[in-house]
Design a protein around this motif. Structure first.
Motif, PDB file in Angstrom:
ATOM      1  N   ALA A  65       0.805  -1.223   0.000  1.00 46.69           N
ATOM      2  CA  ALA A  65       0.000   0.000   0.000  1.00 46.69           C
ATOM      3  C   ALA A  65       0.840   1.276   0.000  1.00 46.69           C
ATOM      4  CB  ALA A  65      -0.965  -0.014   1.177  1.00 46.69           C
ATOM      5  N   PRO A  66       1.923   1.373   0.809  1.00 44.29           N
ATOM      6  CA  PRO A  66       2.707   2.615   0.774  1.00 44.29           C
ATOM      7  C   PRO A  66       3.258   2.954  -0.609  1.00 44.29           C
ATOM      8  CG  PRO A  66       3.269   1.350   2.726  1.00 44.29           C
ATOM      9  CD  PRO A  66       2.401   0.459   1.876  1.00 44.29           C
ATOM     10  N   LYS A  67       3.620   1.933  -1.404  1.00 46.21           N
ATOM     11  CA  LYS A  67       4.125   2.186  -2.754  1.00 46.21           C
ATOM     12  C   LYS A  67       3.031   2.767  -3.636  1.00 46.21           C
ATOM     13  CE  LYS A  67       7.769  -1.350  -2.853  1.00 46.21           C
ATOM     14  NZ  LYS A  67       8.261  -2.587  -3.522  1.00 46.21           N
ATOM     15  N   ALA A  68       1.817   2.198  -3.527  1.00 46.89           N
ATOM     16  CA  ALA A  68       0.697   2.688  -4.336  1.00 46.89           C
ATOM     17  C   ALA A  68       0.341   4.122  -3.951  1.00 46.89           C
ATOM     18  CB  ALA A  68      -0.514   1.768  -4.167  1.00 46.89           C
ATOM     19  N   VAL A  69       0.304   4.394  -2.658  1.00 45.28           N
ATOM     20  CA  VAL A  69      -0.020   5.750  -2.182  1.00 45.28           C
ATOM     21  C   VAL A  69       1.065   6.729  -2.627  1.00 45.28           C
ATOM     22  CG1 VAL A  69      -0.294   7.192  -0.125  1.00 45.28           C
ATOM     23  CG2 VAL A  69      -1.393   4.943  -0.231  1.00 45.28           C
ATOM     24  N   ALA A  70       2.319   6.291  -2.619  1.00 46.05           N
ATOM     25  CA  ALA A  70       3.424   7.157  -3.029  1.00 46.05           C
ATOM     26  C   ALA A  70       3.278   7.583  -4.486  1.00 46.05           C
ATOM     27  CB  ALA A  70       4.761   6.447  -2.817  1.00 46.05           C
ATOM     28  N   LYS A  71       2.768   6.690  -5.338  1.00 45.64           N
ATOM     29  CA  LYS A  71       2.551   7.044  -6.745  1.00 45.64           C
ATOM     30  C   LYS A  71       1.499   8.137  -6.870  1.00 45.64           C
ATOM     31  CE  LYS A  71       3.896   2.479  -8.463  1.00 45.64           C
ATOM     32  NZ  LYS A  71       3.438   1.216  -9.079  1.00 45.64           N
ATOM     33  N   VAL A  72       0.458   8.064  -6.059  1.00 48.46           N
ATOM     34  CA  VAL A  72      -0.568   9.108  -6.073  1.00 48.46           C
ATOM     35  C   VAL A  72       0.029  10.430  -5.597  1.00 48.46           C
ATOM     36  CG1 VAL A  72      -2.791   9.837  -5.104  1.00 48.46           C
ATOM     37  CG2 VAL A  72      -2.441   7.452  -5.762  1.00 48.46           C
ATOM     38  N   PHE A  73       0.959  10.367  -4.659  1.00 48.41           N
ATOM     39  CA  PHE A  73       1.586  11.589  -4.149  1.00 48.41           C
ATOM     40  C   PHE A  73       2.408  12.308  -5.216  1.00 48.41           C
ATOM     41  CE2 PHE A  73       0.805  10.639   0.399  1.00 48.41           C
ATOM     42  CZ  PHE A  73       0.505  11.933   0.811  1.00 48.41           C
ATOM     43  N   ILE A  74       2.784  11.608  -6.285  1.00 49.40           N
ATOM     44  CA  ILE A  74       3.456  12.282  -7.393  1.00 49.40           C
ATOM     45  C   ILE A  74       2.523  13.338  -7.979  1.00 49.40           C
ATOM     46  CG2 ILE A  74       4.376  11.986  -9.736  1.00 49.40           C
ATOM     47  CD1 ILE A  74       5.378   9.231  -8.874  1.00 49.40           C
ATOM     48  N   GLY A  75       1.240  13.006  -8.074  1.00 49.14           N
ATOM     49  CA  GLY A  75       0.255  13.973  -8.545  1.00 49.14           C
ATOM     50  C   GLY A  75       0.112  15.146  -7.589  1.00 49.14           C
TER      51      GLY A  75
END
Length: 392
Positions: free
Chosen positions: A129-139
């Motif tokens: 989950a932290p990896k997936a959330v981190a990708k959203v944080f790029i936005g």
């Protein structure tokens, strides 16, 4: 877990870029807005401050209210409200109407942000989950850092209307992509409001929220005035200042990628190590602030830590202690960040007026130190709670 989660996460990433671009994009065109609508720049600034106030007020409430509804439908509702607000902003000639067209979407802003983090995290295993959330944080990073110069450039090259059209088009594209590609996501186990509010009884959650407030204050207490710092203390030209800020923005993106991996593999160590490193960066920056090349290089490190990694650490600090109420927890995260931004900016302004621009770095140092103290207290509380659960 949802199928085709890469496409889903990409849509969420662009979605949060559109939402954050709506919030932050107008910062670079406030003088144009003031001229077009016949108001002062200070009055035009209400478009930013009232937007932030709307987020802070609705953050703990509206994500909770919508937490039991189909997540796809809620995302479409929020995106639709943003599109309408953006379109009204293009065509209105009334500053009052423009304010209303900003304030209403601001109230719904935390809903989409909360859902984006929740949906991204639930689209993969809990460990990933932290990896997936981190990708959203790029936005998030792109919306906060890249959105301002993009909108400003369009305004300068074309017009205010075209700049606002860009913001609207991004949200329209995400609305259509969500409508076509995002599957229905009904909430299978709807929780009562009472059960979600019950997480507020946990001292560890409150400590986490105040830690996030302080860590965000440490970032934006300095970043809000970094242009003035680079002009006055480092004595950079406007061109080199713009280049340095661009490097900061690019470093934000890199920080998100790093954060996803380290929070997945070493969560306990990461939440202590990276705030500590951020404090070291501020101390060094305070020491070498007059030297242009070292400051520019240090800004890259600062961007990795402050914009990328710290944002993910902040979200993890709150979400990891309220796993059974993810939408509510992410709403609390959004509110804590916005309050921290407001507090940090205010403290930075006070220090500039009383001590001088150089001393805004002290806001970052002091906030990080206090944040680290709360993180240590949080770790102690979390360990005690785990031991209590194990003995029952």
């Amino acid at each position: 877990m949802l199928k085709n989660n890469k496409l889903l996460i990409f849509i969420l990433t662009v979605g949060v870029f559109g939402i954050l671009n709506t919030e932050m994009g107008v910062i670079g065109i406030l003088p144009t807005i003031a001229e077009n609508f016949g108001v002062s720049v200070t009055q035009a600034g209400l478009l930013v401050s009232l937007f932030a106030l709307g987020i802070a007020v609705s953050g703990p409430i509206l994500p909770l209210v919508f937490s039991g509804m189909n997540r796809r439908n809620v995302m479409l509702l929020v995106l639709g409200i943003f599109v309408i607000g953006n379109v009204v902003s293009i065509f209105t000639t009334s500053f009052t109407v423009l304010l209303i067209a900003r304030i209403i979407p601001a109230l719904f802003h935390p809903i989409y942000m909360s859902l984006a983090f929740t949906v991204a995290g639930s689209s993969v295993s809990q460990e990933e989950a932290p990896k997936a959330v981190a990708k959203v944080f790029i936005g998030v990073s792109a919306g906060m850092v890249a959105g301002v110069p993009i909108v400003s450039f369009i305004d300068t090259a074309f017009s205010y209307e075209m700049a606002m059209t860009f913001i609207a088009v991004v949200n329209i594209i995400v609305f259509v992509a969500t409508l076509i590609f995002v599957p229905s996501m009904p909430v299978k186990e709807k929780q009562s409001y009472g059960s979600q509010f019950s997480v507020l009884r946990r001292p560890v959650l409150w400590v986490s929220m105040f830690a996030v407030l302080l860590l965000n204050a440490s970032v934006f207490g300095v970043y809000s005035y970094v242009s003035e710092y680079l002009y006055t203390v480092t004595q950079m030209t406007p061109q080199w200042t713009s280049t340095t800020l661009l490097l900061f923005g690019g470093a934000n993106m890199l920080g998100n990628i790093i954060a996803g991996k380290v929070l997945t593999d070493y969560p306990a160590k990461s939440i202590l190590l990276f705030p500590l490193l951020l404090g070291v960066v501020y101390i060094v920056l305070f020491t070498i602030g007059e030297y242009q090349v070292p400051v520019m290089l240090l800004t890259i490190v600062w961007g990795i830590l402050a914009g990328g990694i710290m944002a993910n650490v902040n979200q993890y600090l709150i979400s990891s202690v309220a796993l059974e109420a993810p939408d509510f927890a992410n709403g609390l995260f959004v509110t804590s960040c916005n309050v921290g931004t407001t507090v940090g900016s205010a403290l930075g302004g006070v220090l500039i007026s009383t001590m001088g621009v150089k001393y805004i770095i002290l806001v970052g140092i002091l906030s990080v130190v206090l944040g680290l103290v709360l993180i240590v207290i949080r770790s102690t509380l979390k360990s005690s709670a785990a031991q209590t659960s194990a003995s029952i």
